[in-house]
Scaffold this motif. Structure first.
Motif: not given
Ligand code: TRP
Ligand code: SF4
Length: 438
Positions: A54-82
């Motif tokens: 569904q995301i693939h199709d939204a990109v190809i057809n230039k339709k709106p789509w959203a990203i939602l993600t989250g991170l726990m703010p705890s300690g320091k950011m490392h390459l995994g978070h990057k």
């Protein structure tokens, strides 16, 4: 086997994980047609997905789509978070609107920080790094779980369709699990689904890029989204396409509206059986189901529903720590932090666990094992953009032309450049934080 989002397990056998939990493989056909596909997508770091088509199709057809993600703010950011932020930067560049939860409630519930401490981590560590890594303020919002009333409301309201047995079966909660922790997957569902509320851009495809440990939350959110739909579009036992009303109130009106909508979509052979709360669409094909489903979702709003599309998820593999096990903030020698100085990073790389042979002689003769090498992983995940260049390292390692010493130095030089760049950008980032907050 259970996937525990709060443990520090590292997963080795991704194929088995996919099979066991019904995660689909993130195959080439899903990313090939995207504009300038990101290296993490091209190189098999994203090992699985749910609903990405569904995301693939939204990109190809230039339709709106959203990203939602989250991170726990705890300690320091490392390459995994990057890795997560790198994906967001890419998706932003191909048209997604970006939403990032600062998972302060979850960090409070599961990591033992106070909300003030998590706020501190967010403002001094996480958000400046997001900005330094290239997230643009346009079409990007960062919010705190504890401050967003809509997210919290959804957590309460949507929880009605999930019961305790499902929660314990999914998460292994028991009598001593604290209630804020018990509740945190529902808050995460609130995070994931609130972007489809009218005030946040309305019903649209939503992608949640996460590590594979988060799959239980993705499943829960998809289940809950589905459970709140008023229509179900499906193939019946006798192989017809049917639209069914899932609730017992207002059935006549819902069927009327569905009928109108289906006619507008140019389906002509509609057979309504009110007693079954059903409309059979006899001239529809299986491949029409997503389209019908999405069109009907939008009319659910006027009947008191949410019309949520099932959120899609992608799952990335974890970075191996420099010591050979998982990269983790609690073990500084296993991780390269975004705030490490180049000297420290270099030291960590120089003493890391490679796929080299025991002696130089042996390595010249039999070659090294890049697939089991954390230095190679650094190149693959973070340090080398060009696929050909990466391929060259791979083969010259395998055929014994490249030795670990010079290879590590190469990685250390590239890391130095990267860290200096991030640190420069982080300095100016603090003044820009406001532009990102909701
Ligand atoms: N649970 C995630 C973690 O462990 C953080 C998170 C909170 C999240 N809300 C989210 C991830 C929504 C993706 C989507 O880090
Ligand atoms: Fe790893 Fe490089 Fe050694 Fe090969 S030569 S095993 S890629 S450090």
């Amino acid at each position: 086997m259970k996937i525990d989002p709060w443990s520090s397990t590292t997963y080795q056998d991704y194929t088995r994980l996919r099979d066991e939990f019904g995660i689909e493989e993130f195959s080439e056909k899903l990313w090939k047609e995207l504009p300038h596909p990101h290296k993490l997508l091209r190189r098999g770091v994203i090992i699985g997905h749910r609903g990405f088509k569904q995301i693939h199709d939204a990109v190809i057809n230039k339709k709106p789509w959203a990203i939602l993600t989250g991170l726990m703010p705890s300690g320091k950011m490392h390459l995994g978070h990057k890795m997560v932020i790198d994906q967001l930067v890419y998706y932003q560049s191909i048209g997604a609107d970006i939403n990032i939860a600062v998972a302060d409630i979850e960090a409070f519930a599961t990591r033992g920080y106070t909300l003030e401490e998590t706020m501190d981590f967010a403002f001094n560590e996480y958000i400046p790094n997001y900005i330094a890594l290239g997230l643009k303020p346009e079409k990007c919002r960062i919010y705190f779980q504890s401050k967003n009333q809509d997210v919290k409301d959804l957590a309460y309201i949507l929880g009605k369709k999930i019961n305790w047995s499902q929660m314990t079966a999914t998460y292994g909660f028991n009598g001593s699990t604290n209630m804020t922790h018990v509740f945190s997957p529902l808050v995460q569902t609130g995070d994931i689904l609130h972007v489809q509320l009218k005030e946040y851009g309305g019903i649209r495809p939503t992608l949640v890029p996460v590590g594979v440990d988060q799959d239980p939350h993705i499943r829960l959110s998809r289940d809950i989204a589905q459970a709140h739909r008023l229509y179900n579009v499906t193939v019946t036992k006798d192989n017809k396409i049917g639209v069914f009303v899932k609730i017992d109130e207002n059935v006549g009106n819902l069927l009327d509206d569905a009928e109108k909508t289906l006619s507008k979509m140019n389906f002509k052979k509609l057979k309504r059986i009110t007693d079954y709360k059903a409309i059979y669409v006899n001239d529809a094909e299986k491949s029409d189901i997503p389209k019908i489903n999405e069109t009907l979702a939008k009319i659910e709003l006027s009947h008191g529903g949410y019309g949520f599309y099932s959120p899609a998820g992608t799952f990335h593999r974890f970075m191996t720590g420099l010591t050979g096990d998982k990269m983790s903030s609690s073990k500084p020698e296993s991780a390269i932090f975004l705030t490490d100085s180049p000297e420290i990073a270099k030291k960590k790389i120089m003493s890391s666990k490679t796929g080299g042979a025991v002696t130089l002689e042996e390595q010249k003769k039999h070659g090294g094992k890049p697939d089991e090498c954390v230095v190679y992983e650094l190149f693959l995940y973070h340090l080398i953009e060009d696929d050909k260049e990466l391929q060259d390292i791979y083969s010259s390692c395998k055929n014994g032309k490249k030795m670990c010493g010079e290879c590590k130095k190469h990685a250390a030089e590239l890391i130095e450049k990267m860290l200096i760049d991030i640190s420069k950008k982080r300095k100016t980032a603090k003044n820009k934080i406001k532009q990102y907050l909701e």
